[in-house]
Write a protein that holds these residues in place. Structure first.
Motif, PDB file in Angstrom:
ATOM      1  N   GLY A 110       0.795  -1.218   0.000  1.00 18.46           N
ATOM      2  CA  GLY A 110       0.000   0.000   0.000  1.00 18.46           C
ATOM      3  C   GLY A 110       0.826   1.266   0.000  1.00 18.46           C
ATOM      4  N   THR A 111       1.862   1.303   0.823  1.00 21.68           N
ATOM      5  CA  THR A 111       2.626   2.549   0.993  1.00 21.68           C
ATOM      6  C   THR A 111       3.875   2.616   0.125  1.00 21.68           C
ATOM      7  N   GLY A 112       4.396   1.451  -0.275  1.00 20.94           N
ATOM      8  CA  GLY A 112       5.630   1.425  -1.055  1.00 20.94           C
ATOM      9  C   GLY A 112       6.884   1.378  -0.188  1.00 20.94           C
ATOM     10  N   VAL A 113       6.718   1.455   1.126  1.00 27.02           N
ATOM     11  CA  VAL A 113       7.893   1.458   2.014  1.00 27.02           C
ATOM     12  C   VAL A 113       8.362   0.026   2.270  1.00 27.02           C
ATOM     13  N   LYS A 114       9.663  -0.208   1.975  1.00 22.48           N
ATOM     14  CA  LYS A 114      10.228  -1.535   2.212  1.00 22.48           C
ATOM     15  C   LYS A 114      11.210  -1.520   3.374  1.00 22.48           C
ATOM     16  N   SER A 115      11.836  -0.365   3.588  1.00 23.19           N
ATOM     17  CA  SER A 115      12.811  -0.276   4.679  1.00 23.19           C
ATOM     18  C   SER A 115      13.013   1.185   5.053  1.00 23.19           C
ATOM     19  N   MET A 116      13.723   1.405   6.138  1.00 24.17           N
ATOM     20  CA  MET A 116      13.992   2.768   6.603  1.00 24.17           C
ATOM     21  C   MET A 116      15.204   2.734   7.509  1.00 24.17           C
ATOM     22  N   TYR A 117      15.689   3.898   7.896  1.00 27.95           N
ATOM     23  CA  TYR A 117      16.778   3.998   8.863  1.00 27.95           C
ATOM     24  C   TYR A 117      16.214   4.697  10.090  1.00 27.95           C
ATOM     25  N   LYS A 118      16.379   4.061  11.235  1.00 18.88           N
ATOM     26  CA  LYS A 118      15.833   4.651  12.470  1.00 18.88           C
ATOM     27  C   LYS A 118      16.971   5.115  13.356  1.00 18.88           C
ATOM     28  N   ALA A 119      16.799   6.260  13.997  1.00 21.01           N
ATOM     29  CA  ALA A 119      17.841   6.816  14.855  1.00 21.01           C
ATOM     30  C   ALA A 119      18.212   5.833  15.954  1.00 21.01           C
ATOM     31  N   LEU A 120      19.494   5.815  16.317  1.00 21.99           N
ATOM     32  CA  LEU A 120      19.960   4.999  17.434  1.00 21.99           C
ATOM     33  C   LEU A 120      19.396   5.635  18.715  1.00 21.99           C
ATOM     34  N   PRO A 121      19.313   4.869  19.801  1.00 23.11           N
ATOM     35  CA  PRO A 121      18.686   5.420  21.023  1.00 23.11           C
ATOM     36  C   PRO A 121      19.288   6.758  21.462  1.00 23.11           C
ATOM     37  N   GLU A 122      20.597   6.936  21.303  1.00 24.18           N
ATOM     38  CA  GLU A 122      21.231   8.171  21.778  1.00 24.18           C
ATOM     39  C   GLU A 122      21.160   9.289  20.751  1.00 24.18           C
ATOM     40  N   GLN A 123      20.880   8.945  19.508  1.00 21.30           N
ATOM     41  CA  GLN A 123      20.952   9.920  18.413  1.00 21.30           C
ATOM     42  C   GLN A 123      19.736  10.837  18.365  1.00 21.30           C
ATOM     43  N   THR A 124      19.986  12.151  18.229  1.00 20.91           N
ATOM     44  CA  THR A 124      18.865  13.088  18.119  1.00 20.91           C
ATOM     45  C   THR A 124      18.846  13.734  16.726  1.00 20.91           C
ATOM     46  N   ALA A 125      17.789  14.479  16.480  1.00 22.35           N
ATOM     47  CA  ALA A 125      17.639  15.171  15.198  1.00 22.35           C
ATOM     48  C   ALA A 125      18.810  16.121  14.966  1.00 22.35           C
ATOM     49  N   SER A 126      19.273  16.777  16.042  1.00 16.37           N
ATOM     50  CA  SER A 126      20.374  17.735  15.868  1.00 16.37           C
ATOM     51  C   SER A 126      21.675  16.999  15.511  1.00 16.37           C
ATOM     52  N   ASP A 127      21.828  15.769  15.993  1.00  9.16           N
ATOM     53  CA  ASP A 127      23.000  14.970  15.603  1.00  9.16           C
ATOM     54  C   ASP A 127      22.992  14.716  14.095  1.00  9.16           C
ATOM     55  N   LEU A 128      21.809  14.411  13.576  1.00  7.84           N
ATOM     56  CA  LEU A 128      21.691  14.107  12.143  1.00  7.84           C
ATOM     57  C   LEU A 128      21.916  15.368  11.308  1.00  7.84           C
ATOM     58  N   ALA A 129      21.374  16.501  11.788  1.00  9.82           N
ATOM     59  CA  ALA A 129      21.562  17.763  11.067  1.00  9.82           C
ATOM     60  C   ALA A 129      23.038  18.164  11.087  1.00  9.82           C
ATOM     61  N   ALA A 130      23.691  18.008  12.250  1.00  7.86           N
ATOM     62  CA  ALA A 130      25.105  18.375  12.369  1.00  7.86           C
ATOM     63  C   ALA A 130      25.977  17.483  11.483  1.00  7.86           C
ATOM     64  N   ALA A 131      25.648  16.196  11.434  1.00  8.59           N
ATOM     65  CA  ALA A 131      26.430  15.269  10.598  1.00  8.59           C
ATOM     66  C   ALA A 131      26.293  15.632   9.119  1.00  8.59           C
TER      67      ALA A 131
END
Lengths: 364, 73
Positions: free
Chosen positions: A43-64
């Motif tokens: 239905g959605t077309g989603v087969k996989s994704m990447y999920k943040a690690l428990p310690e990882q925040t949105a700002s970590d991803l933006a900074a990286a």
């Protein structure tokens, strides 16, 4: 209608990251059995994704993403005159995560920094805000950052969205060149539908409500601490209000779908993208898809789709039509010429900011 | 369009066999009528009947007949 115009500002680099934690929809058969995940993908077309690690925040991803951009672009950090971080997953209740990211990236104090609380429309709103600020300033460079970890806000047993959301970060460098094609943006917002996508608890209206679960109108059990999405209303919005905005944009700019090389739609789900393509009579090759591998990454899904498709190849300059839409409800349309040679490949990151985890000893 | 033809459109959308649906059937009893099917219904109603369904309208549907009643052709 709310149209905006920008002149002489161009996109000088785009970088995206995903957390180093690959999750397949198939792996959810352990929780939901075989039928539900298979039907979800169909239905959605989603087969996989990447999920943040428990310690990882949105700002970590933006900074990286920003670090990756600096490592591959000939711009010095001292030249960045302003930075906007688009996120709905801040590190703290205050200050804004933009302050934290400014410190981590070593941006100068003459760089104005702020956070923009928007989701799926965030890329379009962020670009326009940044272009407006750049136009009104004596600065040459602006950095638009985005980070989202919506996966952390979903009840693990919510079969409607736990397999939908992926996490990601983006960094887009804007440069005042004085040249390039003028950019027109259309921004819309309908606060009367603010409850269509909502996470009620933890804000200041209701800081600590009970954690008990209750059965929502769609039959799924949630607590006030989980994201609630009224799927049918959001879908109806996506295939009605969004095409109308696109039509208004094309009319105002006196352009037609044939005038654009690419249509980058927010990667909400395959069904919505297909409906939008059908309404605009677009051929599939003009509509790149990334949600099959990354899920719905909110506002980052537009730059992520660009990095996914053009990170490894320089296909010259493309006239890109972009539409972001979602939580708010908020939506926007923008078209810009993007040099695909300035788009970096998607990289994975497991980094997180250890000094950002505040413990009492640090405040004594 | 006859009532039977309208039911057939819904049966086709839900991947059911012809004759599986009847007007007085409760939607709660149709397993195939799930969240994705509701999205397909929005598209079907718009494409075939120029009817724009809202989330609120869909919540108020109780029987198959409630949907068919909006198929105004």
């Amino acid at each position: 209608m709310a149209f905006y115009h920008s002149n002489g500002i161009e996109i000088a680099g785009i970088a995206c990251v995903v957390p180093d934690n690959y999750v397949t929809v198939e792996s959810f058969t352990e929780v939901f059995g075989e039928q539900i995940p298979a039907k979800f993908t169909a239905g959605t077309g989603v087969k996989s994704m990447y999920k943040a690690l428990p310690e990882q925040t949105a700002s970590d991803l933006a900074a990286a993403a920003a670090e990756n951009l600096f490592a591959n672009t000939a711009v010095d950090r001292d030249q960045i005159g302003m930075m906007i971080l688009v996120t709905q997953s801040p590190d703290y209740r205050r200050p804004s995560s933009a302050s934290v990211v400014q410190k981590r990236l070593g941006l100068p104090i003459d760089c104005a920094c702020m956070e923009l609380n928007l989701g799926c429309s965030g890329f379009v709103y962020g670009l326009q805000t940044m272009m407006s600020m750049l136009s009104a300033s004596d600065q040459k460079y602006g950095l638009l950052l985005m980070g989202e970890t919506a996966s952390k806000l979903v009840d693990p047993l919510d079969k409607s969205i736990v397999m939908l959301y992926g996490d990601a970060g983006a960094a887009v460098l804007l440069e005042k060149t004085g040249t390039g094609k003028p950019v027109t943006t259309l921004l819309r917002s309908d606060g009367s539908r603010f409850m269509s996508i909502i996470l009620p608890a933890g804000g200041f209206r209701d800081m600590n409500p009970p954690r008990e679960k209750f059965t929502c109108s769609d039959g799924i059990e949630r607590s006030l601490y989980d994201i609630y999405m009224d799927g049918t209303s959001v879908f109806s919005f996506s295939i009605t209000d969004v095409p109308l905005a696109i039509k208004d944009y094309l009319g105002y700019t006196n352009t037609a779908p044939d005038d654009y090389d690419l249509f980058l739609f927010h990667q909400a789900n395959q069904f919505i993208i297909r409906q939008l393509s059908k309404k605009l009579r677009l051929s599939a090759e003009k509509v790149p898809i990334s949600l099959d591998r990354y899920g719905n990454t909110g506002g980052i899904s537009i730059p992520l789709t660009l990095c996914d498709h053009y990170g490894e190849q320089d296909a010259g300059v493309k006239n890109c039509f972009m539409a972001g839409f979602g939580v708010g409800l908020s939506w926007g349309v923008i078209a810009a010429e993007i040099d695909t040679g300035k788009i970096l490949p998607v990289v994975k990151t497991a980094d997180w900011y250890k000094e950002g985890k505040i413990i009492p000893e640090m405040l004594k | 369009m006859t009532e039977r033809e309208k039911l057939a459109l819904l049966e086709d959308m839900l991947e059911l066999d012809e004759g599986d649906l009847s007007m007085d059937m409760a939607l709660d009893d149709v397993d195939e009528y799930d969240s994705m099917a509701k999205l397909s219904l929005i598209v079907l109603m718009e494409d075939e009947f120029d009817v724009k369904l809202t989330g609120e309208m869909i919540k108020e549907f109780e029987t198959v007949g409630d949907i068919v009643a909006l198929m105004n052709k």
